[in-house]
Enzyme design. Structure first.
Site, PDB file in Angstrom:
ATOM      1  N   PRO A   7       0.842  -1.193   0.000  1.00 17.28           N
ATOM      2  CA  PRO A   7       0.000   0.000   0.000  1.00 17.28           C
ATOM      3  C   PRO A   7       0.875   1.240   0.000  1.00 17.28           C
ATOM      4  CG  PRO A   7       0.136  -0.909   2.209  1.00 17.28           C
ATOM      5  CD  PRO A   7       0.869  -1.869   1.311  1.00 17.28           C
ATOM      6  N   CYS A  98       3.109   3.771   8.690  1.00 16.29           N
ATOM      7  CA  CYS A  98       3.142   5.071   8.008  1.00 16.29           C
ATOM      8  C   CYS A  98       3.994   6.075   8.788  1.00 16.29           C
ATOM      9  CB  CYS A  98       1.736   5.614   7.832  1.00 16.29           C
ATOM     10  SG  CYS A  98       1.692   7.214   6.967  1.00 16.29           S
ATOM     11  N   GLY A 200      10.812  -3.814   1.621  1.00 13.22           N
ATOM     12  CA  GLY A 200      11.790  -2.741   1.703  1.00 13.22           C
ATOM     13  C   GLY A 200      12.983  -2.918   0.795  1.00 13.22           C
ATOM     14  N   ARG A 224       7.941   0.537  -4.249  1.00 11.29           N
ATOM     15  CA  ARG A 224       8.419   1.415  -5.320  1.00 11.29           C
ATOM     16  C   ARG A 224       9.060   0.645  -6.465  1.00 11.29           C
ATOM     17  NH1 ARG A 224      12.258   5.095  -1.928  1.00 11.29           N
ATOM     18  NH2 ARG A 224      12.471   3.099  -0.824  1.00 11.29           N
TER      19      ARG A 224
END
Length: 326
Positions: A7, A98, A200, A224
């Site tokens: 997300p 977050c 990550g 990403r």
């Protein structure tokens, strides 16, 4: 091996989930967070962030979409998690990762990692409220300032009855700066008897392999890296299976950008359709230098008509050929 799409607030909305899951087979997507503070939210909020609820809770390609809940009050989180399940969410995900200041200052996200007992209480309340057949997953970082409380956080999540744990291998203080500390994820695997998913700094098939070796995790969550290379999940899976892996050429990606424009035109106000395209090009240029050139040409365009004309011209000038080896 399972591969999930992470997300990413303001980036991986339903249009991007549709696109990424159509390019590569993915085992799960997760919505942008549903922010809860002091009340049970109406169904329209869940449908807005997860329109896939209208279609069995999956993307058009069949990838299940878990609804992510972010909040600091156990009862409120539990009530909203139960509502998401009632609306047909195939799974509920709790956000303790977050790092945004606005979120942390509002009693949500990674700031809760300073209090492992609160993390456990929120997870336990949600687990009790959500039907047992609906998975309850948790996403966390290694900690807030450091990872000293990581073991306590992990134990509490396990004791709360979570189905799975995803670990973003950085603290809040690390933000998104490399490296990711994959070796820390191995600690969670040693403490839990539920699946642990590593997340990550996975930008390439080589990163994926190293992450699995160092963390000991079979399953990965891609963020990403999948935006920069939309076929990254497919390439990782192919190499893991010992199959030939062929990367998308720029001409194919350009067709995806064009289709993404159509999707955003359908989903959003005309004044906003250019923003997702430009944002995605910023990611794509990390792997495709042509995306940087296109971004410079497109960044000042505002209307859907201008964007469509430019993309059509680009496609006409770049006829599609075969894929290249990964």
């Amino acid at each position: 091996m399972r591969l999930m799409i992470a997300p990413m607030e303001g980036v991986v909305d339903h249009t991007m989930r549709t696109l990424l899951s159509s390019v590569s087979r993915v085992d799960r997507c997760v919505t942008e967070f549903v922010r809860v503070s002091n009340q049970l939210l109406p169904p329209r909020v869940f449908y807005r962030l997860c329109p896939e609820l209208h279609d069995g809770g999956t993307t058009p390609s069949g990838a299940p979409v878990y609804v992510q809940i972010l909040g600091g009050d156990p009862q409120v989180v539990a009530e909203n998690a139960a509502r998401a399940a009632e609306l047909g969410a195939p799974g509920i995900d709790l956000n303790f990762g977050c790092p945004a200041k606005t979120v942390n200052n509002s009693n949500g996200g990674s700031i809760l990692l300073r209090e492992p007992e609160r993390v456990a209480a929120i997870a336990a309340a949600a687990r009790q409220a959500v039907p047992s057949h609906v998975p309850l997953t948790v996403k966390t970082r290694l900690g807030y300032e450091d990872s000293q409380l990581f073991k306590d956080i992990v134990r509490g999540i396990g004791e709360a009855g979570a189905t799975e744990l995803t670990v973003h291998a950085r603290t809040k203080r690390h933000g998104y700066r490399p490296p990711a500390y994959w070796e820390e994820i191995a600690t969670a695997r040693e403490l839990l008897d539920i699946p642990v998913i590593a997340n990550g700094e996975i930008w390439s098939p080589e990163d994926a392999q190293r992450c699995r070796e160092v963390s000991g995790c079979d399953d990965l969550m891609l963020g990403r890296g999948a935006l920069c290379r939309p076929d990254l999940p497919a390439i990782i899976r192919a190499l893991d299976n010992g199959e030939p892996a062929h990367a998308l050429r720029w001409e194919h990606v350009l067709l995806l950008v064009s289709g993404y424009l159509d999707a955003t035109i359908e989903a959003y106000d005309a004044r906003c359709v250019g923003n997702p395209i430009k944002q995605w090009l910023v990611y794509l240029r990390c792997y495709y230098p042509q995306a940087a050139v296109l971004f410079e040409r497109i960044k000042r365009l505002r209307t859907p008509e201008e964007l469509r004309r430019l993309l059509d011209d680009e496609i006409e000038a770049a006829p599609v050929t075969g894929r290249s080896a990964a």
